[in-house]
Design a protein around this motif. Sequence first.
Motif, PDB file in Angstrom:
ATOM      1  N   LEU A 117       2.955   7.918 -17.837  1.00  0.00           N
ATOM      2  CA  LEU A 117       2.820   7.361 -18.270  1.00  0.00           C
ATOM      3  C   LEU A 117       1.401   6.837 -19.365  1.00  0.00           C
ATOM      4  O   LEU A 117       1.329   6.759 -20.842  1.00  0.00           O
ATOM      5  CB  LEU A 117       3.895   5.686 -17.956  1.00  0.00           C
ATOM      6  N   ILE A 118       0.904   6.921 -18.501  1.00  0.00           N
ATOM      7  CA  ILE A 118      -1.124   6.335 -18.649  1.00  0.00           C
ATOM      8  C   ILE A 118      -2.119   7.605 -17.971  1.00  0.00           C
ATOM      9  O   ILE A 118      -1.198   8.571 -17.320  1.00  0.00           O
ATOM     10  CB  ILE A 118      -1.277   4.750 -17.934  1.00  0.00           C
ATOM     11  N   LEU A 119      -2.755   8.144 -19.162  1.00  0.00           N
ATOM     12  CA  LEU A 119      -3.800   9.003 -18.654  1.00  0.00           C
ATOM     13  C   LEU A 119      -4.755   8.552 -18.688  1.00  0.00           C
ATOM     14  O   LEU A 119      -5.461   8.112 -19.730  1.00  0.00           O
ATOM     15  CB  LEU A 119      -3.532  10.017 -19.679  1.00  0.00           C
ATOM     16  N   LEU A 120      -5.901   8.152 -17.727  1.00  0.00           N
ATOM     17  CA  LEU A 120      -7.028   7.869 -17.301  1.00  0.00           C
ATOM     18  C   LEU A 120      -8.275   8.565 -16.691  1.00  0.00           C
ATOM     19  O   LEU A 120      -8.070   9.685 -17.008  1.00  0.00           O
ATOM     20  CB  LEU A 120      -7.160   7.215 -16.212  1.00  0.00           C
ATOM     21  N   ALA A 121      -9.393   9.216 -18.041  1.00  0.00           N
ATOM     22  CA  ALA A 121      -9.799  10.247 -18.155  1.00  0.00           C
ATOM     23  C   ALA A 121     -11.849   9.083 -18.159  1.00  0.00           C
ATOM     24  O   ALA A 121     -11.943   8.615 -18.582  1.00  0.00           O
ATOM     25  CB  ALA A 121      -9.317  10.645 -19.588  1.00  0.00           C
ATOM     26  N   ASP A 122     -12.322   9.481 -16.990  1.00  0.00           N
ATOM     27  CA  ASP A 122     -13.956   9.105 -16.650  1.00  0.00           C
ATOM     28  C   ASP A 122     -14.250  10.026 -17.485  1.00  0.00           C
ATOM     29  O   ASP A 122     -14.900  11.870 -16.311  1.00  0.00           O
ATOM     30  CB  ASP A 122     -13.607   8.104 -15.150  1.00  0.00           C
ATOM     31  N   GLU A 123     -15.338   9.563 -18.126  1.00  0.00           N
ATOM     32  CA  GLU A 123     -16.174  10.956 -19.281  1.00  0.00           C
ATOM     33  C   GLU A 123     -15.945  12.276 -18.763  1.00  0.00           C
ATOM     34  O   GLU A 123     -16.586  13.088 -18.639  1.00  0.00           O
ATOM     35  CB  GLU A 123     -17.991  10.698 -17.920  1.00  0.00           C
ATOM     36  N   PRO A 124     -14.606  13.102 -19.574  1.00  0.00           N
ATOM     37  CA  PRO A 124     -14.128  13.876 -19.142  1.00  0.00           C
ATOM     38  C   PRO A 124     -14.881  14.806 -19.970  1.00  0.00           C
ATOM     39  O   PRO A 124     -14.985  16.323 -19.781  1.00  0.00           O
ATOM     40  CB  PRO A 124     -13.112  14.035 -19.491  1.00  0.00           C
ATOM     41  N   THR A 125     -15.966  14.164 -20.620  1.00  0.00           N
ATOM     42  CA  THR A 125     -16.788  15.459 -21.496  1.00  0.00           C
ATOM     43  C   THR A 125     -18.062  15.165 -21.326  1.00  0.00           C
ATOM     44  O   THR A 125     -18.986  15.800 -21.469  1.00  0.00           O
ATOM     45  CB  THR A 125     -16.806  15.286 -23.334  1.00  0.00           C
ATOM     46  N   GLY A 126     -18.694  14.039 -19.968  1.00  0.00           N
ATOM     47  CA  GLY A 126     -19.685  14.476 -19.492  1.00  0.00           C
ATOM     48  C   GLY A 126     -20.491  15.667 -19.001  1.00  0.00           C
ATOM     49  O   GLY A 126     -21.886  15.733 -18.897  1.00  0.00           O
TER      50      GLY A 126
ATOM     51  N   SER B   1       0.583  -1.044  -0.275  1.00  0.00           N
ATOM     52  CA  SER B   1      -0.275   0.195   0.172  1.00  0.00           C
ATOM     53  C   SER B   1       1.071   1.425   0.428  1.00  0.00           C
ATOM     54  O   SER B   1       0.419   2.448  -0.602  1.00  0.00           O
ATOM     55  CB  SER B   1      -0.522  -0.311   1.312  1.00  0.00           C
ATOM     56  N   TRP B   2       2.206   1.425   0.538  1.00  0.00           N
ATOM     57  CA  TRP B   2       2.546   2.169   0.495  1.00  0.00           C
ATOM     58  C   TRP B   2       3.128   2.443  -0.583  1.00  0.00           C
ATOM     59  O   TRP B   2       4.033   3.752  -1.111  1.00  0.00           O
ATOM     60  CB  TRP B   2       4.053   2.796   1.775  1.00  0.00           C
ATOM     61  N   ARG B   3       2.935   1.958  -1.877  1.00  0.00           N
ATOM     62  CA  ARG B   3       4.043   2.430  -2.989  1.00  0.00           C
ATOM     63  C   ARG B   3       3.191   2.383  -3.466  1.00  0.00           C
ATOM     64  O   ARG B   3       3.508   2.968  -4.730  1.00  0.00           O
ATOM     65  CB  ARG B   3       4.265   0.361  -3.768  1.00  0.00           C
ATOM     66  N   VAL B   4       1.285   2.650  -3.627  1.00  0.00           N
ATOM     67  CA  VAL B   4       0.420   3.052  -4.265  1.00  0.00           C
ATOM     68  C   VAL B   4       0.780   4.230  -5.021  1.00  0.00           C
ATOM     69  O   VAL B   4       0.566   4.649  -6.228  1.00  0.00           O
ATOM     70  CB  VAL B   4      -0.709   3.166  -3.820  1.00  0.00           C
ATOM     71  N   PRO B   5       0.824   5.747  -4.156  1.00  0.00           N
ATOM     72  CA  PRO B   5       1.230   6.492  -4.809  1.00  0.00           C
ATOM     73  C   PRO B   5       2.086   6.741  -5.849  1.00  0.00           C
ATOM     74  O   PRO B   5       1.895   7.583  -6.813  1.00  0.00           O
ATOM     75  CB  PRO B   5       2.217   7.734  -3.046  1.00  0.00           C
ATOM     76  N   TYR B   6       3.514   5.921  -5.273  1.00  0.00           N
ATOM     77  CA  TYR B   6       4.376   6.299  -6.738  1.00  0.00           C
ATOM     78  C   TYR B   6       4.071   5.787  -7.815  1.00  0.00           C
ATOM     79  O   TYR B   6       4.280   5.944  -8.882  1.00  0.00           O
ATOM     80  CB  TYR B   6       5.520   5.345  -6.220  1.00  0.00           C
ATOM     81  N   LEU B   7       2.637   4.221  -7.403  1.00  0.00           N
ATOM     82  CA  LEU B   7       2.099   3.982  -9.206  1.00  0.00           C
ATOM     83  C   LEU B   7       1.132   5.142  -9.579  1.00  0.00           C
ATOM     84  O   LEU B   7       1.546   5.503 -10.500  1.00  0.00           O
ATOM     85  CB  LEU B   7       1.648   3.044  -8.496  1.00  0.00           C
ATOM     86  N   ARG B   8       0.384   5.602  -8.800  1.00  0.00           N
ATOM     87  CA  ARG B   8      -0.312   7.103  -8.873  1.00  0.00           C
ATOM     88  C   ARG B   8       0.485   7.921 -10.002  1.00  0.00           C
ATOM     89  O   ARG B   8       0.171   8.815 -10.500  1.00  0.00           O
ATOM     90  CB  ARG B   8      -1.255   7.647  -8.108  1.00  0.00           C
ATOM     91  N   ARG B   9       1.801   8.235  -9.805  1.00  0.00           N
ATOM     92  CA  ARG B   9       2.642   9.143  -9.757  1.00  0.00           C
ATOM     93  C   ARG B   9       2.715   8.956 -11.651  1.00  0.00           C
ATOM     94  O   ARG B   9       3.269  10.362 -12.771  1.00  0.00           O
ATOM     95  CB  ARG B   9       3.889   9.390  -9.104  1.00  0.00           C
ATOM     96  N   ASN B  10       2.732   8.238 -12.057  1.00  0.00           N
ATOM     97  CA  ASN B  10       2.946   7.222 -13.546  1.00  0.00           C
ATOM     98  C   ASN B  10       1.621   7.415 -13.975  1.00  0.00           C
ATOM     99  O   ASN B  10       1.170   7.276 -15.330  1.00  0.00           O
ATOM    100  CB  ASN B  10       3.333   5.685 -13.555  1.00  0.00           C
ATOM    101  N   ILE B  11       0.523   7.794 -13.345  1.00  0.00           N
ATOM    102  CA  ILE B  11      -0.768   7.595 -13.942  1.00  0.00           C
ATOM    103  C   ILE B  11      -1.684   9.246 -13.657  1.00  0.00           C
ATOM    104  O   ILE B  11      -2.106   9.455 -12.534  1.00  0.00           O
ATOM    105  CB  ILE B  11      -2.241   6.926 -12.747  1.00  0.00           C
ATOM    106  N   GLY B  12      -1.829   9.599 -14.764  1.00  0.00           N
ATOM    107  CA  GLY B  12      -2.988  10.825 -14.456  1.00  0.00           C
ATOM    108  C   GLY B  12      -4.328  10.560 -14.696  1.00  0.00           C
ATOM    109  O   GLY B  12      -4.152   9.585 -15.699  1.00  0.00           O
ATOM    110  N   SER B  13      -4.842  11.571 -13.647  1.00  0.00           N
ATOM    111  CA  SER B  13      -6.472  11.105 -13.804  1.00  0.00           C
ATOM    112  C   SER B  13      -7.373  12.127 -13.815  1.00  0.00           C
ATOM    113  O   SER B  13      -7.137  13.556 -13.413  1.00  0.00           O
ATOM    114  CB  SER B  13      -6.733  10.775 -12.679  1.00  0.00           C
ATOM    115  N   VAL B  14      -9.028  12.803 -14.584  1.00  0.00           N
ATOM    116  CA  VAL B  14      -9.250  13.464 -15.417  1.00  0.00           C
ATOM    117  C   VAL B  14     -10.906  12.458 -14.921  1.00  0.00           C
ATOM    118  O   VAL B  14     -11.096  11.804 -15.232  1.00  0.00           O
ATOM    119  CB  VAL B  14      -9.217  13.890 -16.542  1.00  0.00           C
ATOM    120  N   PHE B  15     -11.517  13.390 -14.444  1.00  0.00           N
ATOM    121  CA  PHE B  15     -12.940  13.192 -14.081  1.00  0.00           C
ATOM    122  C   PHE B  15     -13.670  14.375 -14.649  1.00  0.00           C
ATOM    123  O   PHE B  15     -14.200  15.244 -14.540  1.00  0.00           O
ATOM    124  CB  PHE B  15     -12.576  13.556 -12.208  1.00  0.00           C
TER     125      PHE B  15
END
Lengths: 297, 244
Positions: free
Chosen positions: B157-166, B71-85
């Motif tokens: 490295l990755i960009l995740l967008a959850d219904e960004p144009t909703g 669980s303490w590595r999760v923040p480092y994973l998230r630094r590789n993933i951008g999120s848009v809502f």
Amino acid sequence: MSRIRYFARETWTNIRRNLTLTFAAILTVAVGVMLVGMGLMAGYASGNALDRWEGGVQFEVFLNPQIDPSQIDALGIELQTHPEIDRIEFFSAEEAYALVSQQMADQPELLAQVSPEALPASYRVVPRSVEAELIESLAAQFRQRPGVMSVQTGREEVDAIRTWFTSFQGIVLLLSIVLSGASVMLIFNSIRVAMFARRREIEVMKLVGATNSFIRFPFMLEGMLHGLAGGIIGAIAAGALRGHVEGLFSRSDILAFFRSFVVTSNQFTTVVFVTVIAGVLVGMIGSAFAASRFLDV
Amino acid sequence: MIRFDNVTKLYKGETRAVNGVTLNIEKGEFVFLVGPSGSGKSTMLRLMTCEEKVTAGDIHVAGKDLSKLNSWRVPYLRRNIGSVFQDFKLLPNKTVYQNVAFALEVIGRPENVIRTQVPAILELVGLEDKHRRFPDELSGGEQQRVSIARAFVNRPLILLADEPTGNLDPDTSQELTSLLDRINRTGTTVVMATHDRTIVDRMRRRVIALRHGELVRDEQRGAYGSETDSPEALGVHPVDGASP
């Protein structure tokens, strides 16, 4: 550098946003740790006083009022030549009466009922050693002599005072534990409110990959600052209390007995140190508890 | 870059949000995740960022096996993933610049990096002249561009967008999608969950369709498709079941 500025800014915003709870938390910490300081000082004062008292201890052999003058002399010689005894002092019945009338100067009707003949003469005995056991055994030796009414050592008084101070300390300790518990809960609550106020920021921080310790740090710092402020106020209050009580003892004749109940400045430094540390600890525990409870990944 | 092996996610042991999904997304791909509400799109994204844990199966993201990630590595994973809502998640008391800078600040980036990266990314999203505005002074499209800037400022490295144009009108939605497309051309893998038929049909990119948590279609150059918005798939009356 940017980190330090970030933490300072965030912590300050939190404190400002939440002033009433912050004050409540700080004041409770202050009272709680002041009690810790009070208990500690009571312990030091009684220790100091009893040490001094035990160091110069005497015992007093009271003689039967009907005793033969030759018996008084014989007993005097026996005491004086005893290898364990340093020196003795004789108090005649008249001298005892003079002392009593001095003590009862403002209660003449009570004094009128005391006649000099009814008061016992006595030897005040200063032993060579100050060991309590030795004094007790000496007292026991003379308790059985003919013409001796009673032998009083300071032991009972010392024990009584010590018992009194121990229970006083116990009560103070109990109160300080209760108040420290209340302070932990108040700090816990004020940190929780601070976190709730910043839940959007926390959400974004988690989203972009801020570590838990980074998110928690400003809140822990805030709790520690509450504790530190409370600790400092508590230490100042303990210092004021010390000054007040010592002033009271030194001015009053009735409380003259307590004049030797003082706290040295070295001991007071320890008291200040302990109260401030106790405050910081309370703050740390409260905020760490809140941070770990409300900041899961 | 992202691999799902027979992934199942149960909520409270009952509802099957994702059911036995296996898929592989390569580095640099642009993927649309389509399907009606409740088909498991958002859950898939939340599984990738470790906001949810799988019930069964394995997920690999950016070379990490998420089921074995501390669980303490999760923040480092998230630094590789951008999120848009859909709701932007901007901080209302911070300016555009501060909102974007915040993302770098809280992962401990030094000040000189922040001072160069933030203006560069604001230029990329076309908001360099609005960096002193607050979110409520911006239009929805502009706010979403700030949120994309924040997600991308750390060059994930990755960009995740959850219904960004909703929440946006069709023209703005189109602009935003082309912004995501530009970001994708820099080599970033983009996964976009959407209801927006027009955009999916126009872009002609890979489409992964979900229904009741199951993968029903995976096409390299797909369209929105019929199975995802049929009344039967939506489980509601056609009149009020249409997506924006």
